[in-house]
Design a protein around this motif. Structure first.
Motif, PDB file in Angstrom:
ATOM      1  N   UNK A  98       0.698  -1.025   0.006  1.00  0.00           N
ATOM      2  CA  UNK A  98       0.269   0.209  -0.103  1.00  0.00           C
ATOM      3  C   UNK A  98       0.954   0.921   0.137  1.00  0.00           C
ATOM      4  N   UNK A  99       1.854   1.372   0.683  1.00  0.00           N
ATOM      5  CA  UNK A  99       2.795   2.343   0.952  1.00  0.00           C
ATOM      6  C   UNK A  99       3.392   2.455  -0.318  1.00  0.00           C
ATOM      7  N   UNK A 100       3.672   1.584  -0.740  1.00  0.00           N
ATOM      8  CA  UNK A 100       4.575   1.835  -2.702  1.00  0.00           C
ATOM      9  C   UNK A 100       3.652   1.938  -3.228  1.00  0.00           C
ATOM     10  N   UNK A 105      -1.886   5.987   4.994  1.00  0.00           N
ATOM     11  CA  UNK A 105      -2.117   4.464   6.375  1.00  0.00           C
ATOM     12  C   UNK A 105      -2.322   4.775   7.741  1.00  0.00           C
ATOM     13  N   UNK A 106      -3.180   4.790   8.110  1.00  0.00           N
ATOM     14  CA  UNK A 106      -3.621   5.415   9.636  1.00  0.00           C
ATOM     15  C   UNK A 106      -3.271   3.491  10.575  1.00  0.00           C
ATOM     16  N   UNK A 107      -2.931   3.871  11.248  1.00  0.00           N
ATOM     17  CA  UNK A 107      -2.960   2.699  12.310  1.00  0.00           C
ATOM     18  C   UNK A 107      -3.589   2.970  13.630  1.00  0.00           C
ATOM     19  N   UNK A 108      -4.939   2.145  14.031  1.00  0.00           N
ATOM     20  CA  UNK A 108      -5.838   2.499  15.057  1.00  0.00           C
ATOM     21  C   UNK A 108      -5.929   1.525  16.140  1.00  0.00           C
ATOM     22  N   UNK A 109      -5.057   1.478  16.818  1.00  0.00           N
ATOM     23  CA  UNK A 109      -4.948   0.786  17.688  1.00  0.00           C
ATOM     24  C   UNK A 109      -6.378   0.815  19.114  1.00  0.00           C
ATOM     25  N   UNK A 110      -6.628   0.082  20.177  1.00  0.00           N
ATOM     26  CA  UNK A 110      -6.814   0.262  21.727  1.00  0.00           C
ATOM     27  C   UNK A 110      -5.491  -0.120  22.466  1.00  0.00           C
ATOM     28  N   UNK A 111      -4.284  -0.802  22.039  1.00  0.00           N
ATOM     29  CA  UNK A 111      -3.151  -0.566  22.697  1.00  0.00           C
ATOM     30  C   UNK A 111      -2.967   0.515  22.824  1.00  0.00           C
ATOM     31  N   UNK A 112      -2.260   0.841  24.468  1.00  0.00           N
ATOM     32  CA  UNK A 112      -1.167   1.531  24.485  1.00  0.00           C
ATOM     33  C   UNK A 112       0.168   2.118  23.857  1.00  0.00           C
ATOM     34  N   UNK A 113       0.868   3.242  23.790  1.00  0.00           N
ATOM     35  CA  UNK A 113       1.193   3.799  22.450  1.00  0.00           C
ATOM     36  C   UNK A 113       2.566   3.125  22.489  1.00  0.00           C
ATOM     37  N   UNK A 114       2.886   2.875  23.751  1.00  0.00           N
ATOM     38  CA  UNK A 114       4.071   2.215  23.825  1.00  0.00           C
ATOM     39  C   UNK A 114       4.723   1.321  23.318  1.00  0.00           C
ATOM     40  N   UNK A 115       3.572   0.133  23.356  1.00  0.00           N
ATOM     41  CA  UNK A 115       3.451  -1.282  22.586  1.00  0.00           C
ATOM     42  C   UNK A 115       3.321  -0.775  20.757  1.00  0.00           C
ATOM     43  N   UNK A 207      -4.001 -12.590   4.835  1.00  0.00           N
ATOM     44  CA  UNK A 207      -3.743 -11.477   4.690  1.00  0.00           C
ATOM     45  C   UNK A 207      -2.999 -11.990   3.337  1.00  0.00           C
ATOM     46  N   UNK A 208      -3.187 -13.419   3.338  1.00  0.00           N
ATOM     47  CA  UNK A 208      -2.019 -13.296   1.835  1.00  0.00           C
ATOM     48  C   UNK A 208      -3.464 -13.222   1.170  1.00  0.00           C
ATOM     49  N   UNK A 209      -4.826 -13.494   1.461  1.00  0.00           N
ATOM     50  CA  UNK A 209      -5.878 -13.554   0.436  1.00  0.00           C
ATOM     51  C   UNK A 209      -5.830 -12.030  -0.051  1.00  0.00           C
ATOM     52  N   UNK A 210      -5.414 -11.228  -0.091  1.00  0.00           N
ATOM     53  CA  UNK A 210      -5.636  -9.939  -0.408  1.00  0.00           C
ATOM     54  C   UNK A 210      -4.911  -9.691  -0.632  1.00  0.00           C
ATOM     55  N   UNK A 211      -4.505  -8.835  -1.372  1.00  0.00           N
ATOM     56  CA  UNK A 211      -3.083  -7.953  -2.512  1.00  0.00           C
ATOM     57  C   UNK A 211      -3.249  -5.798  -2.123  1.00  0.00           C
ATOM     58  N   UNK A 212      -2.415  -5.831  -1.705  1.00  0.00           N
ATOM     59  CA  UNK A 212      -2.910  -3.782  -1.804  1.00  0.00           C
ATOM     60  C   UNK A 212      -3.362  -3.648  -3.193  1.00  0.00           C
ATOM     61  N   UNK A 213      -3.525  -4.467  -4.317  1.00  0.00           N
ATOM     62  CA  UNK A 213      -3.636  -3.434  -5.379  1.00  0.00           C
ATOM     63  C   UNK A 213      -5.228  -4.181  -5.596  1.00  0.00           C
ATOM     64  N   UNK A 214      -5.869  -4.815  -5.097  1.00  0.00           N
ATOM     65  CA  UNK A 214      -7.134  -5.215  -4.588  1.00  0.00           C
ATOM     66  C   UNK A 214      -7.873  -3.683  -3.640  1.00  0.00           C
ATOM     67  N   UNK A 215      -7.430  -4.114  -2.283  1.00  0.00           N
ATOM     68  CA  UNK A 215      -7.676  -2.938  -2.122  1.00  0.00           C
ATOM     69  C   UNK A 215      -8.098  -1.944  -2.894  1.00  0.00           C
ATOM     70  N   UNK A 216      -6.652  -1.281  -3.138  1.00  0.00           N
ATOM     71  CA  UNK A 216      -6.796  -0.050  -4.039  1.00  0.00           C
ATOM     72  C   UNK A 216      -8.560  -0.420  -5.375  1.00  0.00           C
ATOM     73  N   UNK A 217      -8.567  -0.894  -6.029  1.00  0.00           N
ATOM     74  CA  UNK A 217      -9.838  -1.217  -5.800  1.00  0.00           C
ATOM     75  C   UNK A 217     -11.359  -1.328  -5.698  1.00  0.00           C
ATOM     76  N   UNK A 218     -11.008  -1.449  -4.505  1.00  0.00           N
ATOM     77  CA  UNK A 218     -12.742  -1.271  -4.195  1.00  0.00           C
ATOM     78  C   UNK A 218     -13.256  -0.321  -3.671  1.00  0.00           C
ATOM     79  N   UNK A 219     -14.424  -0.038  -4.503  1.00  0.00           N
ATOM     80  CA  UNK A 219     -15.283   1.061  -5.065  1.00  0.00           C
ATOM     81  C   UNK A 219     -16.202   1.554  -3.991  1.00  0.00           C
ATOM     82  N   UNK A 220     -16.314   2.527  -2.996  1.00  0.00           N
ATOM     83  CA  UNK A 220     -16.112   2.944  -1.907  1.00  0.00           C
ATOM     84  C   UNK A 220     -16.619   4.990  -2.290  1.00  0.00           C
TER      85      UNK A 220
END
Length: 220
Positions: A98-100, A105-115, A207-220
């Protein structure tokens, strides 16, 4: 689709078993018994939510802040010394893909920031994320959609233009309440523990079942 938001535990990091172990140990140190089965409904939720409920049920006079801090201390010691917490198969490749393609990208986690920062740096993907949010710093934890609404805002886009990748029922609920498209990774750790992620828009067994290209192609 303009951006992708990742959960961390169970999506990027195979850490749920370690979290359960350290939650139980922390409770035991304060004289409260807990089984792995009792931890399972809290997958995807913050440590504050977990320990708050157990303190109330035990009617113990325990500082929530103190026991949460102790659990996080135990967890970081465990992963640093044991080293047996690995990335979810396909997660790092998906992030880099995705970065390439210049997808924010965002990371949204319930964990504490140190983790969060420890794992993202350990796996070499910290700099891939434009936004990193810790749910432990917010007023409400998943399934409240606050963290996903804030992540979208910080990415400069609407939540309805974001794809969220989750694995727990609380996280999927939060993503859908925010109005985002949600991909649920059906983590085998959650098998037979009552986690229902069927409200997600897409379910994958790996997660190997999805690729960056497949996600980019999602129409929303």
């Amino acid at each position: 689709m303009k951006a992708v938001i990742f959960d961390m535990d169970g999506v990027i990091v195979d850490s749920e078993a370690a979290h359960i172990k350290m939650k139980i140990q922390a409770l035991e140190e304060y004289g409260i018994a807990c089984s792995p089965e009792e931890c399972m409904p809290y997958f995807g939720r913050s440590s504050n939510a977990f320990f708050s409920d157990f303190i109330k049920k035990s009617a113990a006079h325990i500082s929530l802040q103190e026991i949460v801090a102790r659990k996080h201390q135990l967890f970081l010691q465990y992963v640093a010394n044991d080293g047996n917490v690995n990335p979810i198969e396909g997660a790092l490749e998906l992030i880099h893909g995705l970065r390439r393609n210049n997808i924010p990208l965002a990371l949204a986690s319930s964990s504490v920031r140190s983790n969060i920062e420890w794992f993202l740096k350990k796996f070499g993907v910290f700099d891939c994320f434009d936004v990193v949010l810790s749910g432990a710093e917010l007023s409400e934890s998943k399934p409240n959609p606050e963290i996903y609404l804030l992540a979208a805002k910080k990415l400069g886009t609407g939540p309805q233009e974001c794809v969220v990748i989750e694995d727990a029922e609380a996280g999927v609920t939060a993503a859908k309440m925010a109005g985002s498209y949600c991909i649920a990774y059906c983590n085998p750790v959650y098998k037979n523990c009552g986690q229902d992620v069927s409200s997600a828009d897409m379910l994958v067994n790996s997660l190997t079942d999805i690729s960056a290209e497949r996600i980019i192609g999602i129409n929303i």
